[in-house]
Write a protein that holds these residues in place. Structure first.
Motif, PDB file in Angstrom:
ATOM      1  N   GLY A 120       0.846  -1.195   0.000  1.00  0.00           N
ATOM      2  CA  GLY A 120       0.000   0.000   0.000  1.00  0.00           C
ATOM      3  C   GLY A 120       0.874   1.235   0.000  1.00  0.00           C
ATOM      4  O   GLY A 120       2.087   1.151  -0.199  1.00  0.00           O
ATOM      5  N   GLY A 121       0.245   2.375   0.234  1.00  0.00           N
ATOM      6  CA  GLY A 121       0.981   3.624   0.200  1.00  0.00           C
ATOM      7  C   GLY A 121       1.966   3.769   1.352  1.00  0.00           C
ATOM      8  O   GLY A 121       2.938   4.515   1.252  1.00  0.00           O
ATOM      9  N   VAL A 135       1.979  -5.425   3.360  1.00  0.00           N
ATOM     10  CA  VAL A 135       1.261  -6.375   4.222  1.00  0.00           C
ATOM     11  C   VAL A 135       1.697  -7.799   3.858  1.00  0.00           C
ATOM     12  O   VAL A 135       1.688  -8.177   2.679  1.00  0.00           O
ATOM     13  CB  VAL A 135      -0.269  -6.232   4.075  1.00  0.00           C
ATOM     14  CG1 VAL A 135      -0.997  -7.216   4.985  1.00  0.00           C
ATOM     15  CG2 VAL A 135      -0.701  -4.802   4.383  1.00  0.00           C
ATOM     16  N   ALA A 166      -1.930 -11.412   9.457  1.00  0.00           N
ATOM     17  CA  ALA A 166      -1.488 -10.425   8.454  1.00  0.00           C
ATOM     18  C   ALA A 166      -0.609  -9.432   9.193  1.00  0.00           C
ATOM     19  O   ALA A 166      -0.998  -8.923  10.252  1.00  0.00           O
ATOM     20  CB  ALA A 166      -2.693  -9.725   7.840  1.00  0.00           C
ATOM     21  N   LYS A 190       1.467  -5.910   8.907  1.00  0.00           N
ATOM     22  CA  LYS A 190       1.684  -4.711   8.094  1.00  0.00           C
ATOM     23  C   LYS A 190       2.934  -4.002   8.596  1.00  0.00           C
ATOM     24  O   LYS A 190       2.982  -3.555   9.744  1.00  0.00           O
ATOM     25  CB  LYS A 190       0.463  -3.792   8.200  1.00  0.00           C
ATOM     26  CG  LYS A 190       0.596  -2.542   7.370  1.00  0.00           C
ATOM     27  CD  LYS A 190      -0.770  -1.914   7.157  1.00  0.00           C
ATOM     28  CE  LYS A 190      -0.681  -0.751   6.190  1.00  0.00           C
ATOM     29  NZ  LYS A 190      -1.959  -0.443   5.581  1.00  0.00           N
ATOM     30  N   GLU A 197      -5.615  -9.757  12.284  1.00  0.00           N
ATOM     31  CA  GLU A 197      -6.362 -10.923  11.812  1.00  0.00           C
ATOM     32  C   GLU A 197      -6.175 -11.038  10.293  1.00  0.00           C
ATOM     33  O   GLU A 197      -6.220 -10.029   9.583  1.00  0.00           O
ATOM     34  CB  GLU A 197      -7.823 -10.630  12.150  1.00  0.00           C
ATOM     35  CG  GLU A 197      -8.861 -11.463  11.536  1.00  0.00           C
ATOM     36  CD  GLU A 197     -10.262 -10.887  11.857  1.00  0.00           C
ATOM     37  OE1 GLU A 197     -11.216 -11.589  11.571  1.00  0.00           O
ATOM     38  OE2 GLU A 197     -10.385  -9.753  12.380  1.00  0.00           O
ATOM     39  N   VAL A 223      -7.547 -11.838   6.852  1.00  0.00           N
ATOM     40  CA  VAL A 223      -8.862 -11.987   6.227  1.00  0.00           C
ATOM     41  C   VAL A 223      -8.665 -12.538   4.817  1.00  0.00           C
ATOM     42  O   VAL A 223      -7.995 -11.921   3.991  1.00  0.00           O
ATOM     43  CB  VAL A 223      -9.605 -10.631   6.156  1.00  0.00           C
ATOM     44  CG1 VAL A 223     -10.988 -10.810   5.539  1.00  0.00           C
ATOM     45  CG2 VAL A 223      -9.700  -9.991   7.530  1.00  0.00           C
ATOM     46  N   LYS A 267     -11.782   3.898   2.555  1.00  0.00           N
ATOM     47  CA  LYS A 267     -11.822   3.774   1.092  1.00  0.00           C
ATOM     48  C   LYS A 267     -12.026   2.290   0.781  1.00  0.00           C
ATOM     49  O   LYS A 267     -11.817   1.431   1.658  1.00  0.00           O
ATOM     50  CB  LYS A 267     -10.513   4.277   0.487  1.00  0.00           C
ATOM     51  CG  LYS A 267      -9.288   3.566   1.017  1.00  0.00           C
ATOM     52  CD  LYS A 267      -8.013   4.142   0.461  1.00  0.00           C
ATOM     53  CE  LYS A 267      -6.818   3.404   1.007  1.00  0.00           C
ATOM     54  NZ  LYS A 267      -5.561   3.905   0.516  1.00  0.00           N
ATOM     55  N   ASN A 279      -9.624  -0.354   1.973  1.00  0.00           N
ATOM     56  CA  ASN A 279      -9.512  -0.633   3.405  1.00  0.00           C
ATOM     57  C   ASN A 279     -10.712  -1.403   3.931  1.00  0.00           C
ATOM     58  O   ASN A 279     -10.945  -1.462   5.139  1.00  0.00           O
ATOM     59  CB  ASN A 279      -9.351   0.678   4.185  1.00  0.00           C
ATOM     60  CG  ASN A 279      -7.921   1.182   4.124  1.00  0.00           C
ATOM     61  OD1 ASN A 279      -6.999   0.405   3.903  1.00  0.00           O
ATOM     62  ND2 ASN A 279      -7.732   2.475   4.321  1.00  0.00           N
ATOM     63  N   LEU A 334     -12.449  -5.147   3.593  1.00  0.00           N
ATOM     64  CA  LEU A 334     -12.284  -6.508   3.070  1.00  0.00           C
ATOM     65  C   LEU A 334     -13.580  -7.282   3.263  1.00  0.00           C
ATOM     66  O   LEU A 334     -14.248  -7.143   4.302  1.00  0.00           O
ATOM     67  CB  LEU A 334     -11.153  -7.227   3.805  1.00  0.00           C
ATOM     68  CG  LEU A 334      -9.730  -6.690   3.594  1.00  0.00           C
ATOM     69  CD1 LEU A 334      -8.739  -7.429   4.487  1.00  0.00           C
ATOM     70  CD2 LEU A 334      -9.320  -6.827   2.124  1.00  0.00           C
ATOM     71  N   MET A 388     -10.501  -2.065   7.989  1.00  0.00           N
ATOM     72  CA  MET A 388      -9.145  -2.117   8.539  1.00  0.00           C
ATOM     73  C   MET A 388      -8.442  -0.773   8.393  1.00  0.00           C
ATOM     74  O   MET A 388      -8.964   0.139   7.770  1.00  0.00           O
ATOM     75  CB  MET A 388      -8.349  -3.220   7.878  1.00  0.00           C
ATOM     76  CG  MET A 388      -8.195  -3.051   6.419  1.00  0.00           C
ATOM     77  SD  MET A 388      -7.328  -4.453   5.728  1.00  0.00           S
ATOM     78  CE  MET A 388      -6.920  -3.808   4.138  1.00  0.00           C
ATOM     79  N   ASP A 389      -7.294  -0.682   8.998  1.00  0.00           N
ATOM     80  CA  ASP A 389      -6.427   0.508   8.916  1.00  0.00           C
ATOM     81  C   ASP A 389      -6.967   1.728   9.631  1.00  0.00           C
ATOM     82  O   ASP A 389      -6.537   2.838   9.354  1.00  0.00           O
ATOM     83  CB  ASP A 389      -6.158   0.902   7.455  1.00  0.00           C
ATOM     84  CG  ASP A 389      -4.978   0.125   6.883  1.00  0.00           C
ATOM     85  OD1 ASP A 389      -4.408  -0.706   7.622  1.00  0.00           O
ATOM     86  OD2 ASP A 389      -4.638   0.354   5.715  1.00  0.00           O
ATOM     87  N   LYS A 429       2.212  11.813  -1.346  1.00  0.00           N
ATOM     88  CA  LYS A 429       0.775  11.697  -1.103  1.00  0.00           C
ATOM     89  C   LYS A 429       0.504  11.878   0.391  1.00  0.00           C
ATOM     90  O   LYS A 429       1.154  11.261   1.210  1.00  0.00           O
ATOM     91  CB  LYS A 429       0.364  10.307  -1.577  1.00  0.00           C
ATOM     92  CG  LYS A 429      -0.854   9.744  -0.981  1.00  0.00           C
ATOM     93  CD  LYS A 429      -1.088   8.363  -1.522  1.00  0.00           C
ATOM     94  CE  LYS A 429      -1.333   7.387  -0.399  1.00  0.00           C
ATOM     95  NZ  LYS A 429      -1.874   6.141  -0.787  1.00  0.00           N
TER      96      LYS A 429
HETATM   97  N1  ATP Z   1      -5.755  -8.180   7.540  1.00  0.00           N
HETATM   98  C1  ATP Z   1      -5.564  -8.458   6.256  1.00  0.00           C
HETATM   99  N2  ATP Z   1      -5.857  -9.674   5.772  1.00  0.00           N
HETATM  100  C2  ATP Z   1      -5.684  -9.972   4.462  1.00  0.00           C
HETATM  101  N3  ATP Z   1      -5.206  -9.095   3.556  1.00  0.00           N
HETATM  102  C3  ATP Z   1      -4.888  -7.870   3.975  1.00  0.00           C
HETATM  103  C4  ATP Z   1      -5.046  -7.475   5.336  1.00  0.00           C
HETATM  104  N4  ATP Z   1      -4.643  -6.183   5.463  1.00  0.00           N
HETATM  105  C5  ATP Z   1      -4.269  -5.800   4.227  1.00  0.00           C
HETATM  106  N5  ATP Z   1      -4.409  -6.795   3.335  1.00  0.00           N
HETATM  107  C6  ATP Z   1      -4.119  -6.718   1.894  1.00  0.00           C
HETATM  108  O1  ATP Z   1      -2.820  -6.214   1.702  1.00  0.00           O
HETATM  109  C7  ATP Z   1      -2.779  -5.308   0.620  1.00  0.00           C
HETATM  110  C8  ATP Z   1      -2.104  -4.018   1.019  1.00  0.00           C
HETATM  111  O2  ATP Z   1      -2.859  -3.410   2.041  1.00  0.00           O
HETATM  112  P1  ATP Z   1      -2.593  -1.937   2.519  1.00  0.00           P
HETATM  113  O3  ATP Z   1      -3.583  -1.601   3.568  1.00  0.00           O
HETATM  114  O4  ATP Z   1      -1.164  -1.752   2.852  1.00  0.00           O
HETATM  115  O5  ATP Z   1      -2.806  -1.156   1.180  1.00  0.00           O
HETATM  116  P2  ATP Z   1      -3.873  -0.188   0.645  1.00  0.00           P
HETATM  117  O6  ATP Z   1      -5.093  -0.178   1.518  1.00  0.00           O
HETATM  118  O7  ATP Z   1      -4.039  -0.562  -0.782  1.00  0.00           O
HETATM  119  O8  ATP Z   1      -3.152   1.209   0.687  1.00  0.00           O
HETATM  120  P3  ATP Z   1      -2.930   2.255   1.867  1.00  0.00           P
HETATM  121  O9  ATP Z   1      -1.664   1.925   2.506  1.00  0.00           O
HETATM  122  O10 ATP Z   1      -2.897   3.536   1.115  1.00  0.00           O
HETATM  123  O11 ATP Z   1      -4.104   2.131   2.808  1.00  0.00           O
HETATM  124  C9  ATP Z   1      -4.193  -5.128   0.152  1.00  0.00           C
HETATM  125  O12 ATP Z   1      -4.374  -5.892  -1.006  1.00  0.00           O
HETATM  126  C10 ATP Z   1      -5.036  -5.678   1.250  1.00  0.00           C
HETATM  127  O13 ATP Z   1      -6.215  -6.267   0.755  1.00  0.00           O
END
Ligand code: ATP
Length: 379
Positions: free
Chosen positions: A19-20, A24, A37, A39, A88, A90, A244, A247, A249, A259-260, A278
């Motif tokens: 992600g940004g 993960v 998971a 991050k 967790e 997902v 957004k 975020n 799932l 999440m996040d 950004k």
């Molecule tokens: N708890 C989780 N379980 C399964 N997959 C996850 C989990 N958290 C994140 N992911 C997956 O990891 C990837 C990256 O997630 P991340 O939240 O870093 O990126 P993002 O939401 O695209 O960007 P940003 O950092 O700008 O929020 C995504 O494809 C997301 O679906």
């Protein structure tokens, strides 16, 4: 970046995505064997040790939250100067991809062949379901239909779409009965500000796909769960700040998890954050008060919810610009283009809710996630 093999007591298994603000990973807890998971916030420079520890401690506050629609946070720590969060795992899709699956065969005939299959490092994550490439369609639409929200150009585009004479039931009207709308029909302010007016425009294969009842049913069901999650985190004094589709799932039981939450705030406080230019808390979904770095409360999340609903209904976001400064300006100054001018047969309740959530002044929006929930179920 080469993925680390170990992060604290966690063994890295594979990369789930970038992600940004970090990466993960699918990881395994060496103490219990549980899959999680992880991050790792690794995009910027490593933090000062004290700041990294403080952030990891802040993350621990998230671990106290427990709600079925909020991703559980189990642990947090610092790996070589970079904070990480353990959540967790997902097995599912983000909200946008989730809304693209299960295309009806009849609808598919009107669509281009799927361009891309789901890419996933882990076959368990990708569903064995038919998919189509809504992104490609959007690009296609961007070359004409969705260009320029104002001016003669836009009028010409809509006139052309009417000429295509697609009717809602998929049949073709013989004489193109839908006359090109006059400009004021497309872009006039709403007569009743809560009731977006519907211009007389023909549906296209693209908007028919967006409006597929099964898709709208999924969307409404997901939105109810998102409202439950937002109500819960707001009642704990937290604001998500980065809501957004990416975020959110959704697993194969249609169970939605947010999440996040909170990360944007912690990052903004601990770093002078612009990650790859950004601002953390994606601009596109940012409420005007958040873009102005004013005090925000849960109503900023409700604005972001409005952006999501709008773009998932219209096929494009309410504001779009080539530069962050232009986007920022639009968010502060411009009224969103009436949703029905982009998708004339969009779900009426959702369109009304989206427009109300997109009000510039937080006092003019729905005030709580519970209120939005009520609107969604009462219609
Ligand atoms: N708890 C989780 N379980 C399964 N997959 C996850 C989990 N958290 C994140 N992911 C997956 O990891 C990837 C990256 O997630 P991340 O939240 O870093 O990126 P993002 O939401 O695209 O960007 P940003 O950092 O700008 O929020 C995504 O494809 C997301 O679906």
């Amino acid at each position: 970046m080469v993925p680390p093999r170990l992060v604290g007591p966690y063994r890295i298994v594979s990369t789930l995505g970038k992600g940004g603000i970090g990466t993960v990973f699918r990881a395994s807890d060496r103490r219990t064997g549980d899959e999680v998971a992880l991050k790792l916030l690794s995009t910027g420079p490593a933090l000062e040790p004290a700041a990294a520890k403080r952030m990891a401690r802040e993350f621990e506050t998230l671990a106290r939250l427990a709600h079925p629609n909020v991703v559980r946070v189990f642990d947090a720590g610092v790996h070589r100067g970079y904070p990480y969060l353990v959540m967790e795992l997902v097995e599912g899709l983000d909200l946008r991809s989730y809304l693209e699956i299960d295309l009806e065969p009849s609808a598919r005939r009107a669509m281009p062949e799927p361009a891309v299959q789901v890419q996933s490092e882990d076959s368990e994550v990708a569903p064995a379901l038919p998919r189509f490439d809504l992104g490609a369609l959007l690009e296609e639409a961007d070359t004409g239909f969705y260009e320029a929200p104002t001016g003669n150009h836009a009028l010409a585009d809509y006139a052309r779409s009417a000429d295509e004479s697609d009717t809602d039931d998929g049949s073709t009207s013989s004489e193109g009965t839908v006359s090109p709308p006059r400009r004021h029909e497309l872009f006039s302010p709403f007569e009743d500000e809560d009731e977006p007016s519907r211009p007389l425009l023909a549906a296209t294969p693209y908007t028919r796909e967006l409006n597929r009842p099964e898709r709208i049913g999924r969307l409404k069901d997901a939105l109810l769960q998102i409202c439950e999650a937002l109500g819960y985190i707001h009642s704990h004094g937290l604001v998500h700040r980065d809501l957004k589709p990416g975020n959110i799932l959704v697993d194969e039981d249609r169970h939605v998890r947010l999440m996040d939450f909170g990360l944007a705030k912690f990052l903004a406080e601990e770093t002078s954050v612009t990650v790859r230019g950004k601002v953390v808390g994606t601009y596109r979904y940012m409420a005007p008060e958040q873009a102005l770095a004013e005090h925000v409360d849960g109503r900023a999340d409700l604005y972001a919810l409005g952006v999501m609903i709008y773009e998932l209904l219209a096929g494009r976001p309410p504001y779009d610009a080539k530069t962050p400064v232009d986007l920022w300006q639009q968010i502060l100054e411009r009224e969103p283009q009436p949703l029905f001018s982009l998708n004339p047969h969009a779900d009426e309740d959702l369109a009304r809710i989206a427009h109300k959530l997109l009000r510039k002044d937080p006092d003019d929006r729905y005030q709580t996630a519970e209120e939005v929930f009520e609107q969604l179920i009462s219609g």
